[in-house]
Design a protein around this motif. Structure first.
Motif, PDB file in Angstrom:
ATOM      1  N   LYS A 117       0.839  -1.169  -0.162  1.00  0.00           N
ATOM      2  CA  LYS A 117       0.055   0.007  -0.058  1.00  0.00           C
ATOM      3  C   LYS A 117       0.768   1.258  -0.067  1.00  0.00           C
ATOM      4  O   LYS A 117       1.868   1.462   0.817  1.00  0.00           O
ATOM      5  N   LEU A 118       0.777   2.192  -1.016  1.00  0.00           N
ATOM      6  CA  LEU A 118       1.587   3.280  -1.134  1.00  0.00           C
ATOM      7  C   LEU A 118       0.673   4.639  -1.103  1.00  0.00           C
ATOM      8  O   LEU A 118      -0.187   4.481  -1.727  1.00  0.00           O
ATOM      9  N   LYS A 119       1.266   5.429  -0.304  1.00  0.00           N
ATOM     10  CA  LYS A 119       0.448   6.711  -0.455  1.00  0.00           C
ATOM     11  C   LYS A 119       1.667   7.829  -0.975  1.00  0.00           C
ATOM     12  O   LYS A 119       2.792   8.083  -0.282  1.00  0.00           O
ATOM     13  N   LEU A 120       1.455   8.428  -2.079  1.00  0.00           N
ATOM     14  CA  LEU A 120       2.323   9.382  -2.809  1.00  0.00           C
ATOM     15  C   LEU A 120       2.078  10.954  -2.168  1.00  0.00           C
ATOM     16  O   LEU A 120       0.848  11.235  -2.402  1.00  0.00           O
ATOM     17  N   LEU A 121       2.851  11.237  -1.367  1.00  0.00           N
ATOM     18  CA  LEU A 121       2.741  12.795  -0.884  1.00  0.00           C
ATOM     19  C   LEU A 121       3.238  13.874  -1.887  1.00  0.00           C
ATOM     20  O   LEU A 121       4.355  13.828  -2.276  1.00  0.00           O
ATOM     21  N   LYS A 122       2.253  14.470  -2.598  1.00  0.00           N
ATOM     22  CA  LYS A 122       2.407  15.286  -3.737  1.00  0.00           C
ATOM     23  C   LYS A 122       3.400  16.384  -3.277  1.00  0.00           C
ATOM     24  O   LYS A 122       4.333  16.653  -4.315  1.00  0.00           O
ATOM     25  N   ASN A 123       3.080  17.198  -2.410  1.00  0.00           N
ATOM     26  CA  ASN A 123       4.162  18.383  -2.323  1.00  0.00           C
ATOM     27  C   ASN A 123       5.431  18.080  -1.689  1.00  0.00           C
ATOM     28  O   ASN A 123       6.229  18.923  -1.944  1.00  0.00           O
ATOM     29  N   LYS A 124       5.524  17.062  -1.138  1.00  0.00           N
ATOM     30  CA  LYS A 124       6.910  16.786  -0.449  1.00  0.00           C
ATOM     31  C   LYS A 124       7.728  15.728  -1.445  1.00  0.00           C
ATOM     32  O   LYS A 124       8.917  15.625  -0.942  1.00  0.00           O
ATOM     33  N   ALA A 127       6.894   9.277  -0.110  1.00  0.00           N
ATOM     34  CA  ALA A 127       6.199   7.969  -0.069  1.00  0.00           C
ATOM     35  C   ALA A 127       5.817   7.543   1.326  1.00  0.00           C
ATOM     36  O   ALA A 127       6.961   7.571   2.067  1.00  0.00           O
ATOM     37  N   LYS A 128       4.521   7.065   1.639  1.00  0.00           N
ATOM     38  CA  LYS A 128       4.540   6.245   2.726  1.00  0.00           C
ATOM     39  C   LYS A 128       4.106   4.902   2.307  1.00  0.00           C
ATOM     40  O   LYS A 128       3.364   4.748   1.380  1.00  0.00           O
ATOM     41  N   VAL A 129       4.925   3.877   2.681  1.00  0.00           N
ATOM     42  CA  VAL A 129       4.851   2.526   2.397  1.00  0.00           C
ATOM     43  C   VAL A 129       4.490   1.490   3.664  1.00  0.00           C
ATOM     44  O   VAL A 129       5.061   1.711   4.375  1.00  0.00           O
ATOM     45  N   LYS A 130       3.474   0.652   3.135  1.00  0.00           N
ATOM     46  CA  LYS A 130       3.085  -0.330   4.078  1.00  0.00           C
ATOM     47  C   LYS A 130       3.067  -1.710   3.095  1.00  0.00           C
ATOM     48  O   LYS A 130       2.351  -1.773   2.235  1.00  0.00           O
TER      49      LYS A 130
END
Length: 183
Positions: A117-124, A127-130
């Motif tokens: 599961k990946l969340k791409l943080l647009k401004n920074k 990524a947050k990876v699980k």
């Protein structure tokens, strides 16, 4: 959080705060003759005043929570710009990054049922990876965890130019009878 959700949460928070403040002002500074019996109970009894105060404070606090969530949550995206100049723009999709990590882990380590599961943080540009999966062989978990962390960080930072903000690994041992997904 996408931009439209963030804007919606901010508007709901501001609306909640305005309604709470108007209710407080209306209750204490205006005549409520049309709701006389309710107004009399709320203003004349101690329990009514407590109920009124707690409900108004609750409305204002919920408004501030909505406002804070909208203002301070990270903007996530399904796509992230890797490179951009005056005429060209290189964008990578979240599912492509997840598949790249899944293939890198399946080649190097003996892990089955890899779920990323990946969340791409647009401004920074982070990524947050699980990662969850099942270990096929018994190995030293501390060393394996450090190796997987290095693999993920080098893969994202060197190949895709994305920083890793947070990495969560949940690996469980493989037991007989478990279904295995082959990549």
């Amino acid at each position: 959080m996408p931009a439209w959700k963030k804007s919606f949460v901010i508007l709901v928070g501001l609306l909640q705060i305005v309604i709470g403040i108007l209710v407080i002002l209306h209750t204490y500074y205006f005549d409520l003759s049309q709701f006389y019996s309710l107004n009399q109970w709320l203003s004349d009894t101690e329990n009514g005043q407590r109920l009124l105060l707690f409900s108004q404070v609750f409305i204002v606090l919920v408004g501030f929570i909505f406002l804070g969530t909208g203002l301070f949550s990270h903007r996530t995206s399904n796509q992230l710009v890797i490179f951009q100049d005056h005429t060209n723009r290189l964008v990578i999709d979240r599912s492509a990054v997840e598949q790249n990590l899944r293939l890198a882990l399946s080649k190097e380590y003996e892990i089955a049922n890899i779920d990323i599961k990946l969340k791409l943080l647009k401004n920074k540009r982070q990524a947050k990876v699980k990662i969850t999966g099942k270990l096929i062989n018994e190995t030293d978990l501390d060393i394996l965890e450090k190796d997987i962390s290095k693999t993920i960080q080098t893969n994202l930072e060197q190949i895709l130019n994305i920083g890793v903000k947070h990495l969560t690994l949940k690996l469980s041992p493989y037991s007989e009878g478990d279904k295995v997904t082959v990549i």
